[in-house]
Design a protein around this motif. Sequence first.
Motif, PDB file in Angstrom:
ATOM      1  N   ALA A  55       0.831  -1.209   0.000  1.00  0.00           N
ATOM      2  CA  ALA A  55       0.000   0.000   0.000  1.00  0.00           C
ATOM      3  C   ALA A  55       0.862   1.253   0.000  1.00  0.00           C
ATOM      4  O   ALA A  55       0.631   2.187  -0.779  1.00  0.00           O
ATOM      5  N   ARG A  56       1.874   1.281   0.857  1.00  0.00           N
ATOM      6  CA  ARG A  56       2.647   2.507   1.049  1.00  0.00           C
ATOM      7  C   ARG A  56       3.725   2.701  -0.002  1.00  0.00           C
ATOM      8  O   ARG A  56       3.880   3.803  -0.553  1.00  0.00           O
ATOM      9  N   ALA A  57       4.494   1.646  -0.279  1.00  0.00           N
ATOM     10  CA  ALA A  57       5.638   1.797  -1.172  1.00  0.00           C
ATOM     11  C   ALA A  57       5.267   1.655  -2.637  1.00  0.00           C
ATOM     12  O   ALA A  57       5.930   2.230  -3.503  1.00  0.00           O
ATOM     13  N   VAL A  58       4.214   0.893  -2.930  1.00  0.00           N
ATOM     14  CA  VAL A  58       3.847   0.621  -4.317  1.00  0.00           C
ATOM     15  C   VAL A  58       2.691   1.513  -4.767  1.00  0.00           C
ATOM     16  O   VAL A  58       2.793   2.228  -5.766  1.00  0.00           O
ATOM     17  N   LEU A  59       1.587   1.488  -3.987  1.00  0.00           N
ATOM     18  CA  LEU A  59       0.437   2.313  -4.364  1.00  0.00           C
ATOM     19  C   LEU A  59       0.639   3.767  -3.960  1.00  0.00           C
ATOM     20  O   LEU A  59       0.089   4.670  -4.590  1.00  0.00           O
ATOM     21  N   GLY A  60       1.410   3.992  -2.888  1.00  0.00           N
ATOM     22  CA  GLY A  60       1.683   5.356  -2.448  1.00  0.00           C
ATOM     23  C   GLY A  60       0.654   5.942  -1.512  1.00  0.00           C
ATOM     24  O   GLY A  60       0.481   7.161  -1.444  1.00  0.00           O
ATOM     25  N   THR A  61      -0.038   5.089  -0.737  1.00  0.00           N
ATOM     26  CA  THR A  61      -1.081   5.574   0.157  1.00  0.00           C
ATOM     27  C   THR A  61      -0.976   4.924   1.529  1.00  0.00           C
ATOM     28  O   THR A  61      -0.496   3.787   1.660  1.00  0.00           O
ATOM     29  N   ASN A  62      -1.431   5.649   2.551  1.00  0.00           N
ATOM     30  CA  ASN A  62      -1.551   5.082   3.896  1.00  0.00           C
ATOM     31  C   ASN A  62      -2.965   4.553   4.161  1.00  0.00           C
ATOM     32  O   ASN A  62      -3.318   4.278   5.311  1.00  0.00           O
ATOM     33  N   ASN A  63      -3.746   4.385   3.111  1.00  0.00           N
ATOM     34  CA  ASN A  63      -5.092   3.827   3.254  1.00  0.00           C
ATOM     35  C   ASN A  63      -4.992   2.320   3.442  1.00  0.00           C
ATOM     36  O   ASN A  63      -5.203   1.529   2.524  1.00  0.00           O
ATOM     37  N   VAL A  64      -4.627   1.910   4.647  1.00  0.00           N
ATOM     38  CA  VAL A  64      -4.502   0.488   4.969  1.00  0.00           C
ATOM     39  C   VAL A  64      -5.047   0.269   6.375  1.00  0.00           C
ATOM     40  O   VAL A  64      -4.760   1.036   7.299  1.00  0.00           O
ATOM     41  N   ASP A  65      -5.845  -0.746   6.536  1.00  0.00           N
ATOM     42  CA  ASP A  65      -6.449  -1.061   7.827  1.00  0.00           C
ATOM     43  C   ASP A  65      -6.916  -2.513   7.761  1.00  0.00           C
ATOM     44  O   ASP A  65      -6.794  -3.182   6.719  1.00  0.00           O
ATOM     45  N   TYR A  66      -7.466  -3.011   8.863  1.00  0.00           N
ATOM     46  CA  TYR A  66      -8.034  -4.361   8.861  1.00  0.00           C
ATOM     47  C   TYR A  66      -9.251  -4.385   9.770  1.00  0.00           C
ATOM     48  O   TYR A  66      -9.332  -3.639  10.756  1.00  0.00           O
ATOM     49  N   TYR A  67     -10.201  -5.237   9.440  1.00  0.00           N
ATOM     50  CA  TYR A  67     -11.485  -5.213  10.131  1.00  0.00           C
ATOM     51  C   TYR A  67     -11.374  -5.481  11.626  1.00  0.00           C
ATOM     52  O   TYR A  67     -11.984  -4.796  12.448  1.00  0.00           O
ATOM     53  N   SER A 105      -1.684  -5.504  13.731  1.00  0.00           N
ATOM     54  CA  SER A 105      -1.312  -4.171  14.211  1.00  0.00           C
ATOM     55  C   SER A 105       0.200  -4.035  14.339  1.00  0.00           C
ATOM     56  O   SER A 105       0.782  -3.019  13.950  1.00  0.00           O
ATOM     57  N   ASP A 106       0.842  -5.062  14.885  1.00  0.00           N
ATOM     58  CA  ASP A 106       2.297  -5.030  15.033  1.00  0.00           C
ATOM     59  C   ASP A 106       2.989  -4.768  13.702  1.00  0.00           C
ATOM     60  O   ASP A 106       4.005  -4.077  13.632  1.00  0.00           O
ATOM     61  N   MET A 107       2.440  -5.348  12.645  1.00  0.00           N
ATOM     62  CA  MET A 107       3.082  -5.277  11.327  1.00  0.00           C
ATOM     63  C   MET A 107       2.776  -3.995  10.569  1.00  0.00           C
ATOM     64  O   MET A 107       3.241  -3.795   9.452  1.00  0.00           O
ATOM     65  N   GLY A 108       1.958  -3.113  11.143  1.00  0.00           N
ATOM     66  CA  GLY A 108       1.704  -1.834  10.510  1.00  0.00           C
ATOM     67  C   GLY A 108       0.512  -1.792   9.581  1.00  0.00           C
ATOM     68  O   GLY A 108       0.423  -0.904   8.725  1.00  0.00           O
ATOM     69  N   ALA A 109      -0.422  -2.745   9.745  1.00  0.00           N
ATOM     70  CA  ALA A 109      -1.644  -2.702   8.931  1.00  0.00           C
ATOM     71  C   ALA A 109      -2.619  -1.690   9.537  1.00  0.00           C
ATOM     72  O   ALA A 109      -3.769  -1.994   9.847  1.00  0.00           O
ATOM     73  N   LEU A 110      -2.139  -0.484   9.721  1.00  0.00           N
ATOM     74  CA  LEU A 110      -2.875   0.594  10.374  1.00  0.00           C
ATOM     75  C   LEU A 110      -2.695   1.881   9.578  1.00  0.00           C
ATOM     76  O   LEU A 110      -1.604   2.162   9.072  1.00  0.00           O
ATOM     77  N   ALA A 111      -3.748   2.680   9.497  1.00  0.00           N
ATOM     78  CA  ALA A 111      -3.714   3.895   8.681  1.00  0.00           C
ATOM     79  C   ALA A 111      -2.681   4.911   9.158  1.00  0.00           C
ATOM     80  O   ALA A 111      -2.156   5.682   8.364  1.00  0.00           O
ATOM     81  N   GLY A 112      -2.373   4.888  10.465  1.00  0.00           N
ATOM     82  CA  GLY A 112      -1.470   5.903  10.998  1.00  0.00           C
ATOM     83  C   GLY A 112      -0.144   5.390  11.505  1.00  0.00           C
ATOM     84  O   GLY A 112       0.662   6.166  12.012  1.00  0.00           O
ATOM     85  N   SER A 145       9.569   7.461  -1.580  1.00  0.00           N
ATOM     86  CA  SER A 145       9.040   8.468  -0.660  1.00  0.00           C
ATOM     87  C   SER A 145       7.703   7.988  -0.139  1.00  0.00           C
ATOM     88  O   SER A 145       6.902   7.420  -0.889  1.00  0.00           O
ATOM     89  N   LEU A 146       7.460   8.215   1.140  1.00  0.00           N
ATOM     90  CA  LEU A 146       6.229   7.730   1.768  1.00  0.00           C
ATOM     91  C   LEU A 146       5.357   8.891   2.209  1.00  0.00           C
ATOM     92  O   LEU A 146       5.873   9.926   2.663  1.00  0.00           O
ATOM     93  N   PRO A 147       4.041   8.760   2.122  1.00  0.00           N
ATOM     94  CA  PRO A 147       3.131   9.811   2.597  1.00  0.00           C
ATOM     95  C   PRO A 147       3.215   9.944   4.107  1.00  0.00           C
ATOM     96  O   PRO A 147       3.330   8.953   4.831  1.00  0.00           O
ATOM     97  N   GLY A 148       3.166  11.178   4.598  1.00  0.00           N
ATOM     98  CA  GLY A 148       3.307  11.423   6.024  1.00  0.00           C
ATOM     99  C   GLY A 148       2.022  11.742   6.744  1.00  0.00           C
ATOM    100  O   GLY A 148       2.041  12.140   7.903  1.00  0.00           O
ATOM    101  N   VAL A 149       0.896  11.559   6.065  1.00  0.00           N
ATOM    102  CA  VAL A 149      -0.406  11.833   6.667  1.00  0.00           C
ATOM    103  C   VAL A 149      -1.169  10.514   6.820  1.00  0.00           C
ATOM    104  O   VAL A 149      -1.167   9.678   5.911  1.00  0.00           O
ATOM    105  N   SER A 150      -1.807  10.322   7.966  1.00  0.00           N
ATOM    106  CA  SER A 150      -2.568   9.095   8.200  1.00  0.00           C
ATOM    107  C   SER A 150      -3.587   8.877   7.094  1.00  0.00           C
ATOM    108  O   SER A 150      -4.203   9.828   6.594  1.00  0.00           O
ATOM    109  N   GLY A 151      -3.776   7.615   6.751  1.00  0.00           N
ATOM    110  CA  GLY A 151      -4.739   7.268   5.719  1.00  0.00           C
ATOM    111  C   GLY A 151      -6.123   7.041   6.289  1.00  0.00           C
ATOM    112  O   GLY A 151      -6.427   7.416   7.429  1.00  0.00           O
ATOM    113  N   LEU A 152      -6.944   6.396   5.513  1.00  0.00           N
ATOM    114  CA  LEU A 152      -8.324   6.126   5.902  1.00  0.00           C
ATOM    115  C   LEU A 152      -8.404   4.865   6.764  1.00  0.00           C
ATOM    116  O   LEU A 152      -7.766   3.855   6.469  1.00  0.00           O
ATOM    117  N   THR A 153      -9.203   4.931   7.837  1.00  0.00           N
ATOM    118  CA  THR A 153      -9.534   3.718   8.583  1.00  0.00           C
ATOM    119  C   THR A 153     -10.556   2.925   7.775  1.00  0.00           C
ATOM    120  O   THR A 153     -11.107   3.422   6.787  1.00  0.00           O
TER     121      THR A 153
END
Length: 572
Positions: free
Chosen positions: A338-350, A388-395, A419-427
């Motif tokens: 999500a972050r390195a390839v798509l370029g977004t912090n829009n990552v979360d899990y149910y 959560s430990d692995m960073g599957a979190l928007a922020g 380059s990585l986005p520095g703003v939290s993504g969508l939950t």
Amino acid sequence: MELVKLTIDGQEIQVPAGTTVLDAAETIGVHIPRLCYDPSLSSVGACRICVVEIDGIRNLPASCVTTVTPGMVVRTSTPAVIEARKTNLELLIANHPLDCLTCEKLGDCRLAEYCYLYGIKGSPFLGDKHSYPLEDNNPFIVRDLNKCIICGKCIRACAEITGKSILDFAYRGFNTKVTPFGDISYAESDCIFCGNCVSVCPVGALTEKQMWGKGRRFELKKVRTTCTFCGAGCNFNLNVKDGKVVGVTSDPDSPVNGRALCIRGRFATRDFIHGDQRLKMPLIRKEGKLVPASWDEALDLVAERFKEIREVHGADSLAVVSSARCTNEENYLLQKFARAVLGTNNVDYYARTCHAARGCEDSTCEQIALEFNHITLLRCQNNTQGASDMGALAGSLPGYQRVSDQGARSKFESAWGVSLPGVSGLTIQEMFAKAKDGALRAMFILSDDPVNDDLGSELVRSGLDKLEFLVVQDLFLSETTEYADVVLPAASFAETDGTFTNTRRRVQRVRKAIDPLAGKANWQVISDLSARLGYPMNYLNPEQIYAEMTSLAPLFSGFTYAKMEAQGLQWP
């Protein structure tokens, strides 16, 4: 700690006070035969196979219930001891079917093992024999009382491990048998079919029904792994033959649970791994219907559509939903995608919305369970902590390093070369709201079914319906895949190496038992898709993925597969 000095077979040793003679002998590598003894159960000294000679004691005491004393002199293999053991074995097989060639426990029967060891080929004790009907009127356990040696281990396991006390001895003398109250079958009793009685049975009296006819025990390869049903993190052995999991058996060395397992872990694991509805090939929606496709066709399409949508609407028009059912390595790789390839912090899990991962539980979802005689807080999905430990979190990046922290972000940018986005993504809730509004255009969902989860199905359905492009990777078709443009088959935990982290933060190994049924493990699918999007991920195995994560997350510094091989590792 008070130590007691004694001599066993001519060797002087010291052991803690209160140690049994049997356990003391084990510390110097002397194996004493046993049938009724199990270290996880109370000792009763019933089978008399573990007898030894002790100076000053007239009879031959059972070593499993005899405590060491200062100056004690023990002999474990004198002629008298061997003769007593042989006699006891002859008495046992006098009323035991000698059908070893067709017994399901061939290769894992202590009685047969000891008869071979002591040269017992038959019994001089002739008389009546029991002829009980085979009990197989339940889906889980086959009970053959003709093979029962009245060791009582199943009785103690039911009472001491499961806490149910369904079983006990009935009748007397020759007619003594182990049975539920009222001498009824398991199916008629209050048995919960956890199978813990089966796990301690030393003979073929209790066996797993699903493993009948699937292979004798010496033909089965045992692969120790970590259960995927809840956050307890129980270990067990997957029994494999001819590239297929035929059943689950306990591993007494499991650090979390020992032999104990619940009914789902013991008896449901095989069926979902090899379920009739497992997805075996990618599916692409054409003219409103999902039709089979090759891996190349499906992944090419996903990459093409993701590129198009990102170019037109920007990286934040894409989102990734990771999974608390997947390994740490798969979660790490997907958030990196999500972050390195798509370029977004829009990552979360149910599961994050159901349970906060670092020990703070959502009171509306928490389930307090009495598990194996201690209170354990269980989470709905097995790797909620690990996701959560692995960073599957928007922020947060792996190891709870904030995406807004320039120092942390720079470290990942250097390692990943982007380059990585520095703003939290969508939950995850925000993802579906934005999808409904048209701001979120495409989504990748890994091993989850949000339509059926507690997110508010109307919002989820509306959001999915408005997406331009949806990719779902899962084991089975679901209500969520009904909205998918591409469905990718997922690999189960039995088809990959990796790790899970239980609710007490113990990181434990997941070991590949069979090849992926669809041809690719989940980490390979993510890597292949990443390469198509211009970012090669050249991992040879999940261990390399985990090593990269630990190099970037100080919380897991020093964690390696080698160090967690036996007992796992627990982070603070």
